[in-house]
Design a protein around this motif. Structure first.
Motif, PDB file in Angstrom:
ATOM      1  N   GLY A  99      67.672   3.966 -77.710  1.00  0.00           N
ATOM      2  CA  GLY A  99      66.373   3.363 -77.936  1.00  0.00           C
ATOM      3  C   GLY A  99      65.300   4.367 -78.267  1.00  0.00           C
ATOM      4  O   GLY A  99      65.564   5.460 -78.774  1.00  0.00           O
ATOM      5  N   LEU A 100      64.056   3.986 -77.959  1.00  0.00           N
ATOM      6  CA  LEU A 100      62.881   4.807 -78.247  1.00  0.00           C
ATOM      7  C   LEU A 100      61.982   4.878 -77.023  1.00  0.00           C
ATOM      8  O   LEU A 100      61.831   3.885 -76.298  1.00  0.00           O
ATOM      9  CB  LEU A 100      62.089   4.222 -79.422  1.00  0.00           C
ATOM     10  CG  LEU A 100      62.826   4.074 -80.762  1.00  0.00           C
ATOM     11  CD1 LEU A 100      61.928   3.410 -81.784  1.00  0.00           C
ATOM     12  CD2 LEU A 100      63.338   5.415 -81.254  1.00  0.00           C
ATOM     13  N   ASP A 101      61.384   6.048 -76.815  1.00  0.00           N
ATOM     14  CA  ASP A 101      60.519   6.270 -75.655  1.00  0.00           C
ATOM     15  C   ASP A 101      59.259   7.006 -76.102  1.00  0.00           C
ATOM     16  O   ASP A 101      59.307   8.181 -76.456  1.00  0.00           O
ATOM     17  CB  ASP A 101      61.269   7.090 -74.592  1.00  0.00           C
ATOM     18  CG  ASP A 101      60.575   7.079 -73.244  1.00  0.00           C
ATOM     19  OD1 ASP A 101      59.330   7.210 -73.222  1.00  0.00           O
ATOM     20  OD2 ASP A 101      61.264   6.954 -72.218  1.00  0.00           O
ATOM     21  N   ARG A 102      58.132   6.295 -76.067  1.00  0.00           N
ATOM     22  CA  ARG A 102      56.841   6.897 -76.390  1.00  0.00           C
ATOM     23  C   ARG A 102      56.019   7.145 -75.128  1.00  0.00           C
ATOM     24  O   ARG A 102      54.856   7.525 -75.218  1.00  0.00           O
ATOM     25  CB  ARG A 102      56.065   6.002 -77.352  1.00  0.00           C
ATOM     26  CG  ARG A 102      56.735   5.853 -78.713  1.00  0.00           C
ATOM     27  CD  ARG A 102      55.865   5.093 -79.685  1.00  0.00           C
ATOM     28  NE  ARG A 102      54.621   5.813 -79.961  1.00  0.00           N
ATOM     29  CZ  ARG A 102      53.621   5.319 -80.690  1.00  0.00           C
ATOM     30  NH1 ARG A 102      53.718   4.106 -81.207  1.00  0.00           N
ATOM     31  NH2 ARG A 102      52.532   6.022 -80.904  1.00  0.00           N
ATOM     32  N   TYR A 103      56.622   6.923 -73.972  1.00  0.00           N
ATOM     33  CA  TYR A 103      55.923   7.140 -72.705  1.00  0.00           C
ATOM     34  C   TYR A 103      55.946   8.612 -72.307  1.00  0.00           C
ATOM     35  O   TYR A 103      54.965   9.146 -71.785  1.00  0.00           O
ATOM     36  CB  TYR A 103      56.578   6.288 -71.617  1.00  0.00           C
ATOM     37  CG  TYR A 103      55.969   6.444 -70.244  1.00  0.00           C
ATOM     38  CD1 TYR A 103      54.787   5.797 -69.919  1.00  0.00           C
ATOM     39  CD2 TYR A 103      56.589   7.237 -69.283  1.00  0.00           C
ATOM     40  CE1 TYR A 103      54.228   5.944 -68.663  1.00  0.00           C
ATOM     41  CE2 TYR A 103      56.042   7.390 -68.023  1.00  0.00           C
ATOM     42  CZ  TYR A 103      54.854   6.740 -67.716  1.00  0.00           C
ATOM     43  OH  TYR A 103      54.306   6.894 -66.472  1.00  0.00           O
ATOM     44  N   LEU A 132      69.401  -1.336 -74.803  1.00  0.00           N
ATOM     45  CA  LEU A 132      68.206  -0.661 -75.277  1.00  0.00           C
ATOM     46  C   LEU A 132      67.338  -0.135 -74.143  1.00  0.00           C
ATOM     47  O   LEU A 132      67.063  -0.846 -73.164  1.00  0.00           O
ATOM     48  CB  LEU A 132      67.360  -1.619 -76.122  1.00  0.00           C
ATOM     49  CG  LEU A 132      67.987  -2.159 -77.407  1.00  0.00           C
ATOM     50  CD1 LEU A 132      66.997  -3.066 -78.117  1.00  0.00           C
ATOM     51  CD2 LEU A 132      68.439  -1.031 -78.319  1.00  0.00           C
ATOM     52  N   HIS A 133      66.889   1.108 -74.310  1.00  0.00           N
ATOM     53  CA  HIS A 133      65.840   1.710 -73.487  1.00  0.00           C
ATOM     54  C   HIS A 133      64.585   1.716 -74.349  1.00  0.00           C
ATOM     55  O   HIS A 133      64.571   2.342 -75.417  1.00  0.00           O
ATOM     56  CB  HIS A 133      66.237   3.129 -73.085  1.00  0.00           C
ATOM     57  CG  HIS A 133      65.120   3.927 -72.480  1.00  0.00           C
ATOM     58  ND1 HIS A 133      64.988   4.116 -71.118  1.00  0.00           N
ATOM     59  CD2 HIS A 133      64.078   4.586 -73.051  1.00  0.00           C
ATOM     60  CE1 HIS A 133      63.925   4.852 -70.879  1.00  0.00           C
ATOM     61  NE2 HIS A 133      63.358   5.159 -72.044  1.00  0.00           N
ATOM     62  N   VAL A 134      63.540   1.025 -73.896  1.00  0.00           N
ATOM     63  CA  VAL A 134      62.311   0.932 -74.695  1.00  0.00           C
ATOM     64  C   VAL A 134      61.110   1.113 -73.773  1.00  0.00           C
ATOM     65  O   VAL A 134      60.898   0.313 -72.853  1.00  0.00           O
ATOM     66  CB  VAL A 134      62.191  -0.432 -75.411  1.00  0.00           C
ATOM     67  CG1 VAL A 134      61.037  -0.398 -76.404  1.00  0.00           C
ATOM     68  CG2 VAL A 134      63.482  -0.833 -76.099  1.00  0.00           C
ATOM     69  N   VAL A 141      60.881  -0.504 -82.094  1.00  0.00           N
ATOM     70  CA  VAL A 141      62.272  -0.933 -81.913  1.00  0.00           C
ATOM     71  C   VAL A 141      62.529  -2.238 -82.664  1.00  0.00           C
ATOM     72  O   VAL A 141      63.554  -2.387 -83.350  1.00  0.00           O
ATOM     73  CB  VAL A 141      62.597  -1.083 -80.414  1.00  0.00           C
ATOM     74  CG1 VAL A 141      63.922  -1.843 -80.220  1.00  0.00           C
ATOM     75  CG2 VAL A 141      62.692   0.286 -79.758  1.00  0.00           C
ATOM     76  N   LEU A 142      61.611  -3.175 -82.562  1.00  0.00           N
ATOM     77  CA  LEU A 142      61.787  -4.443 -83.268  1.00  0.00           C
ATOM     78  C   LEU A 142      61.822  -4.231 -84.780  1.00  0.00           C
ATOM     79  O   LEU A 142      62.595  -4.894 -85.487  1.00  0.00           O
ATOM     80  CB  LEU A 142      60.668  -5.413 -82.873  1.00  0.00           C
ATOM     81  CG  LEU A 142      60.830  -6.041 -81.484  1.00  0.00           C
ATOM     82  CD1 LEU A 142      59.512  -6.614 -80.982  1.00  0.00           C
ATOM     83  CD2 LEU A 142      61.903  -7.134 -81.506  1.00  0.00           C
ATOM     84  N   THR A 143      61.014  -3.293 -85.271  1.00  0.00           N
ATOM     85  CA  THR A 143      61.052  -2.968 -86.696  1.00  0.00           C
ATOM     86  C   THR A 143      62.399  -2.363 -87.080  1.00  0.00           C
ATOM     87  O   THR A 143      62.998  -2.715 -88.112  1.00  0.00           O
ATOM     88  CB  THR A 143      59.914  -1.999 -87.057  1.00  0.00           C
ATOM     89  OG1 THR A 143      58.655  -2.641 -86.806  1.00  0.00           O
ATOM     90  CG2 THR A 143      59.987  -1.583 -88.522  1.00  0.00           C
ATOM     91  N   SER A 144      62.896  -1.445 -86.248  1.00  0.00           N
ATOM     92  CA  SER A 144      64.209  -0.847 -86.517  1.00  0.00           C
ATOM     93  C   SER A 144      65.298  -1.904 -86.550  1.00  0.00           C
ATOM     94  O   SER A 144      66.188  -1.879 -87.405  1.00  0.00           O
ATOM     95  CB  SER A 144      64.529   0.205 -85.455  1.00  0.00           C
ATOM     96  OG  SER A 144      63.649   1.303 -85.529  1.00  0.00           O
ATOM     97  N   LEU A 145      65.245  -2.860 -85.613  1.00  0.00           N
ATOM     98  CA  LEU A 145      66.257  -3.912 -85.559  1.00  0.00           C
ATOM     99  C   LEU A 145      66.156  -4.849 -86.768  1.00  0.00           C
ATOM    100  O   LEU A 145      67.159  -5.436 -87.183  1.00  0.00           O
ATOM    101  CB  LEU A 145      66.106  -4.716 -84.272  1.00  0.00           C
ATOM    102  CG  LEU A 145      66.467  -3.967 -82.983  1.00  0.00           C
ATOM    103  CD1 LEU A 145      66.070  -4.789 -81.765  1.00  0.00           C
ATOM    104  CD2 LEU A 145      67.950  -3.648 -82.941  1.00  0.00           C
TER     105      LEU A 145
END
Length: 259
Positions: A99-103, A132-134, A141-145
């Motif tokens: 996934g993606l992590d912006r935190y 998914l780790h978000v 993530v929704l855009t990637s999917l």
């Protein structure tokens, strides 16, 4: 009433001293299966061995393998080929945790996206769901999917997005994971989500050894505490625990294609 913990890191060192005892207590708590997601290539072989060594009288352990965005600095492009080779040799229930992590400060988002999209492609080619780790990245993530769809869907671990984002994940064939934070009265926003989302969208998880339940605040989390997450969900939705257990277990079995 059999529960499924859809996200438990039982393979990590925190469980080395008493893994067998934890599994025995977990089975006694009516938790019949655990999904063990991978986080880095260096630990994949040990994770697979942990699942293979599980006692037959305990809960079933199902492996997933992936490259977690938090450990981005340790990931290499060659790990993707390694993942494909292990996928060919072992029965995995999902690709994850990815996934993606912006935190977390300092994690290169472009590099995260590069690894994320390639793992989505691996899952798509294998016909597998993803875990998914978000964190603070649901729109990305929704855009990637949208551009790298995963027909088998998957689970959004520790879901903390908006109700509207949750519904968009559901439209893509995903279920949403709720864990120990649901047992804290102060988690008002999360508890509202668990009430307002369709029950058919929800799966249970612990994320052990992290994110423990309120009754074990400050302690190591454990899959044996999953019934406390169930109890919180059932109370919120004014359901009998057996009803909530049956639906969340069915949800997990459907998306992960478990027996």
């Amino acid at each position: 009433m059999e529960l499924i913990d859809t996200h438990c890191h039982l393979d990590v060192s925190e469980f080395d001293p008493d893994r067998a005892e934890v599994l025995a207590r977990t089975r006694a708590a009516s938790v019949g299966a655990l999904v063990i997601p991978g986080i880095a290539a260096a630990s994949w072989e040990a994770l697979l061995a942990c699942c293979a060594a599980a006692p037959t009288e305990g809960p079933r352990l199902y492996p997933a393998l992936g490259l977690h965005p938090f450990y981005l600095d340790g990931h290499r492009a060659a790990d993707l080929g390694y993942l494909e080779s292990l996928l060919a040799a072992h029965r995995l229930v999902a690709i994850g945790e990815i996934g993606l992590d912006r935190y977390v400060d300092g994690l290169d988002l472009d590099r995260q996206i590069w690894f994320f999209k390639r793992q989505l492609a691996i899952a798509r080619a294998a016909g597998l769901p993803v875990i998914l780790h978000v964190r603070k990245a649901h729109e990305e993530v929704l855009t990637s999917l949208r551009y790298e769809p995963v027909p088998a869907g998957g689970i959004v671990h520790a879901f903390n997005g908006s109700l509207e984002q949750g519904r968009r994940y559901l439209d893509l064939g995903f279920r949403l994971g709720f864990g120990g934070m649901l047992t804290f009265a102060r988690s008002s926003r999360l508890r509202r989500l668990a009430l307002e989302l369709p029950l058919a969208a929800i799966v249970l998880e612990t994320d052990a050894p992290d994110l423990t339940v309120a009754s074990h605040r400050g302690e190591r989390n454990s899959p044996e505490y999953l019934p406390e997450v169930l109890a919180a969900l059932a109370e919120l939705r004014e359901l009998a625990p057996d009803t909530a257990a049956a639906q969340t277990t069915a949800n997990a079995c459907a998306v992960l294609r478990l027996n």
